[in-house]
Design a protein around this motif. Structure first.
Motif, PDB file in Angstrom:
ATOM      1  N   UNK A 267      20.800   1.494  21.495  1.00 43.58           N
ATOM      2  CA  UNK A 267      21.905   2.111  22.230  1.00 43.58           C
ATOM      3  C   UNK A 267      21.522   2.221  23.695  1.00 43.58           C
ATOM      4  N   UNK A 268      22.469   1.962  24.574  1.00 45.02           N
ATOM      5  CA  UNK A 268      22.307   2.282  25.993  1.00 45.02           C
ATOM      6  C   UNK A 268      23.354   3.344  26.314  1.00 45.02           C
ATOM      7  N   UNK A 269      22.892   4.543  26.619  1.00 43.01           N
ATOM      8  CA  UNK A 269      23.808   5.674  26.798  1.00 43.01           C
ATOM      9  C   UNK A 269      23.663   6.268  28.194  1.00 43.01           C
ATOM     10  N   UNK A 270      24.746   6.866  28.666  1.00 44.49           N
ATOM     11  CA  UNK A 270      24.694   7.651  29.898  1.00 44.49           C
ATOM     12  C   UNK A 270      24.588   9.125  29.530  1.00 44.49           C
ATOM     13  N   UNK A 317      26.140  -0.636  10.338  1.00 45.37           N
ATOM     14  CA  UNK A 317      26.945   0.452  10.912  1.00 45.37           C
ATOM     15  C   UNK A 317      26.275   1.797  10.667  1.00 45.37           C
ATOM     16  N   UNK A 318      25.676   1.963   9.489  1.00 48.29           N
ATOM     17  CA  UNK A 318      24.973   3.214   9.190  1.00 48.29           C
ATOM     18  C   UNK A 318      23.744   3.375  10.078  1.00 48.29           C
ATOM     19  N   UNK A 319      23.067   2.272  10.377  1.00 46.74           N
ATOM     20  CA  UNK A 319      21.902   2.339  11.267  1.00 46.74           C
ATOM     21  C   UNK A 319      22.305   2.779  12.668  1.00 46.74           C
ATOM     22  N   UNK A 320      23.408   2.227  13.167  1.00 46.76           N
ATOM     23  CA  UNK A 320      23.889   2.666  14.479  1.00 46.76           C
ATOM     24  C   UNK A 320      24.274   4.142  14.454  1.00 46.76           C
ATOM     25  N   UNK A 321      24.942   4.573  13.391  1.00 46.98           N
ATOM     26  CA  UNK A 321      25.351   5.976  13.283  1.00 46.98           C
ATOM     27  C   UNK A 321      24.132   6.895  13.232  1.00 46.98           C
ATOM     28  N   UNK A 322      23.120   6.477  12.483  1.00 48.98           N
ATOM     29  CA  UNK A 322      21.885   7.256  12.385  1.00 48.98           C
ATOM     30  C   UNK A 322      21.201   7.365  13.746  1.00 48.98           C
ATOM     31  N   UNK A 323      21.136   6.240  14.472  1.00 48.86           N
ATOM     32  CA  UNK A 323      20.492   6.246  15.781  1.00 48.86           C
ATOM     33  C   UNK A 323      21.275   7.097  16.775  1.00 48.86           C
ATOM     34  N   UNK A 325      23.249   9.648  16.087  1.00 49.04           N
ATOM     35  CA  UNK A 325      23.080  11.063  15.718  1.00 49.04           C
ATOM     36  C   UNK A 325      21.737  11.589  16.204  1.00 49.04           C
ATOM     37  N   UNK A 326      20.706  10.749  16.104  1.00 50.39           N
ATOM     38  CA  UNK A 326      19.370  11.146  16.565  1.00 50.39           C
ATOM     39  C   UNK A 326      19.371  11.392  18.075  1.00 50.39           C
ATOM     40  N   UNK A 330      19.183  15.398  20.646  1.00 47.84           N
ATOM     41  CA  UNK A 330      18.237  15.821  21.677  1.00 47.84           C
ATOM     42  C   UNK A 330      18.730  15.605  23.109  1.00 47.84           C
ATOM     43  N   UNK A 331      19.730  14.757  23.295  1.00 52.67           N
ATOM     44  CA  UNK A 331      20.194  14.455  24.647  1.00 52.67           C
ATOM     45  C   UNK A 331      21.670  14.820  24.803  1.00 52.67           C
ATOM     46  N   UNK A 332      22.050  15.163  26.034  1.00 51.51           N
ATOM     47  CA  UNK A 332      23.449  15.448  26.361  1.00 51.51           C
ATOM     48  C   UNK A 332      24.145  14.131  26.702  1.00 51.51           C
ATOM     49  N   UNK A 333      24.573  13.438  25.677  1.00 53.26           N
ATOM     50  CA  UNK A 333      25.161  12.104  25.837  1.00 53.26           C
ATOM     51  C   UNK A 333      26.558  12.210  26.440  1.00 53.26           C
ATOM     52  N   UNK A 334      26.771  11.457  27.498  1.00 58.26           N
ATOM     53  CA  UNK A 334      28.093  11.373  28.102  1.00 58.26           C
ATOM     54  C   UNK A 334      28.902  10.260  27.435  1.00 58.26           C
TER      55      UNK A 334
END
Length: 522
Positions: A267-270, A317-323, A325-326, A330-334
């Motif tokens: 995942x690449x998240x802001x 899809x479950x792997x992406x959902x698990x990642x 959620x993780x 811990x992070x404030x994902x925008x």
């Protein structure tokens, strides 16, 4: 994705082997146009595969005065190099303690020296060739978040120090995650992998190297002291061949049983609070998570990977959902700006296989089994393979020889992985769901099913049109599984992958899945 033909100075979006776009794909420059391919030329070396292994070897060989031809079935960076998270480490997934236990202390030191040399090569080339690829030296952190992980972390730490890696204890890791113990490692690095790859392409082409994209090698034969490689009726001639295709293609090869395919999710998240770590960070979970930050087109992203599983197993899809959620724990994902997956091959004895391709004629070489360390071990492979092609002695070649005798410690892993292959070969033939009507299948979804008395791999596209192919992988005839995230048919045995129309995305399969006509059966 549509493959785009490149022209000089064109800005383009690089395709890759899945439906999900990675962070690295947009706004790349093609650079200098490749010299024209000459069908009458017997090239010194044919390099098959346009990732980091292939281009590293190609640059080194071309600069040594060889005439090299580099081909890719799709386009440069199409495979794992375009999907990596691009961590550049002085340690690897196989720890130095594990290498020492299985191969000896001298081998562990050699492995450490080789990894450090690969990192130095990347940095030296970035500086020498002025490759604009966001290369940065970073601090690395590895932490245990549970007491039961301490023994493994201590072993990693002590064995790294023993071989000269600059590691020490640290009070904390730069992540908002509770930790029990942390070590920090100096002189790690990161870069933009496709910008680096395009930099190597430029160096190779300017040195006279020839590149052919959209060129799948269907078979090779030896003739009159050189090899002939066939691609859609066209014959490519070379004295030697390097398969830099992540796993050797074609028929059954010993390496297909000694390197197991896995997929890792990214995942690449802001972040709302801009709490991006200025480091490379890893936990000790199994599978482990890994973190870093990168700025692309002015936007900073937290890049997080993990949730690995064998290719064709589990639920992407479950792997992406698990990642996700993780990360959100811990992070404030925008926003989750990008999500993608990539493939790697895990060697049964922990070390990559680099050298002469077992079971084939002289003058054919390969590199595979990089585990999750493709950028450093792909660079190492390119260096070793270029020496072997040139007939130069390389002090590391024996350690990674694909024909090496496996340590006893690898036997259990070999048995486990291949017992799983045998199980999937049989069990998947009897576990198919019955599909009474194609109307049962949702748009943009696929499944392997019994339909009108026939086993088919069927995909219904977003417009409702049906794409049906045989579910039998053309490599060793295992049954493929549907990957609803990357929109691909993935083989659970040796990792071949096919698009929705059955076209090979990545090997070891060379032939497409057979089409199935369902007209009149709906």
């Amino acid at each position: 994705m549509t493959v785009i033909e490149l022209t000089k100075n064109e800005v383009f979006t690089a395709p890759r082997d899945g439906a999900n776009e990675s962070l690295w794909q947009s706004k790349l420059h093609a650079g200098t146009e490749s010299p024209a391919f000459n069908e009458s030329t017997v090239y010194d070396t044919l390099i098959v595969g346009g990732g980091i292994t292939g281009l590293t070897a190609a640059v080194l060989l071309q600069q040594q005065g060889q005439k090299c031809l580099l081909v890719d079935a799709h386009s440069l960076g199409y495979g794992t190099t375009g999907g990596t998270t691009a961590h550049i480490n002085t340690f690897a997934d196989t720890t130095y303690a594990e290498v020492e236990n299985d191969f000896g202390a001298e081998a562990a030191q050699q492995f450490a020296n080789d990894i450090a040399g690969a990192v130095s090569t990347i940095q030296d080339w970035v500086q020498t060739y002025k490759i604009d690829c966001d290369f940065e030296r970073k601090q690395g952190f590895v932490y245990a978040d549970e007491e039961k992980q301490l023994k493994e972390l201590d072993s990693l730490f002590q064995s790294a120090v023993k071989v000269g890696v600059k590691a020490r204890l640290a009070p904390k890791a730069p992540v908002p995650i509770p930790t029990v113990k942390v070590i920090t490692i100096d002189d790690q690095a990161q870069f933009h992998p496709l910008k680096y790859l395009m930099g190597l392409r430029e160096v190779f082409v300017k040195a006279g190297g020839v590149i052919l994209e959209n060129t799948r090698i269907e078979q090779t034969t030896q003739k009159d002291g050189y090899h002939e490689a066939e691609s859609e009726g066209r014959i490519l001639k070379a004295k030697q061949i390097i398969y830099a295709t992540h796993i050797p293609p074609g028929g059954v090869n010993p390496l297909h049983f000694e390197a197991a395919p896995y997929r890792s999710y990214v995942l690449a998240v802001t972040l709302k609070d801009k709490a991006y770590p200025d480091a490379l960070v890893y936990d000790m979970q199994d599978p482990y998570h890994y973190f870093r930050s990168h700025v692309v087109e002015g936007q900073k992203y937290l890049v997080v990977g993990g949730a690995d599983h064998k290719t064709g197993h589990g639920d992407p899809e479950a792997s992406f959902a698990e990642l996700e959620a993780y990360v959100r724990q811990y992070y404030e994902v925008d926003s989750v700006a990008y999500r993608w997956s990539a493939q790697y091959y895990m060697p049964v004895d922990g070390l990559p296989y680099i050298g002469k391709l077992p079971g084939f004629s002289e003058g054919i070489f390969t590199g595979t089994g990089y585990n999750g360390n493709g950028m450093i071990l792909g660079t190492l492979a390119g260096k070793i393979l270029s020496d072997l092609v040139l007939g130069k002695e390389n002090p590391s070649a024996a350690l990674y020889d694909p024909g090496r005798v496996k340590p006893l410690a690898a036997a259990s892993e070999f048995i486990k992985e291949n017992a799983d292959v045998a199980y999937r070969f049989v069990a998947d033939r009897f576990s198919t769901e019955e599909l009474d009507s194609l109307d049962q299948l949702q748009n943009d979804c696929g499944m392997v099913a019994e339909f009108s008395g026939e086993k088919v791999a069927v995909y219904k596209d977003p417009s409702g049109d049906i794409h049906a192919v045989s579910p039998v992988c053309t490599h060793t005839h295992c049954i493929v599984n549907w990957n609803n995230s990357e929109k691909s048919w993935d083989c659970p045995c040796h990792g071949a992958r096919f698009d929705t129309d059955g076209t090979v995305l990545t090997g070891p399969a060379r032939r497409n899945l057979e089409p199935v006509d369902l007209k009149g059966k709906a």
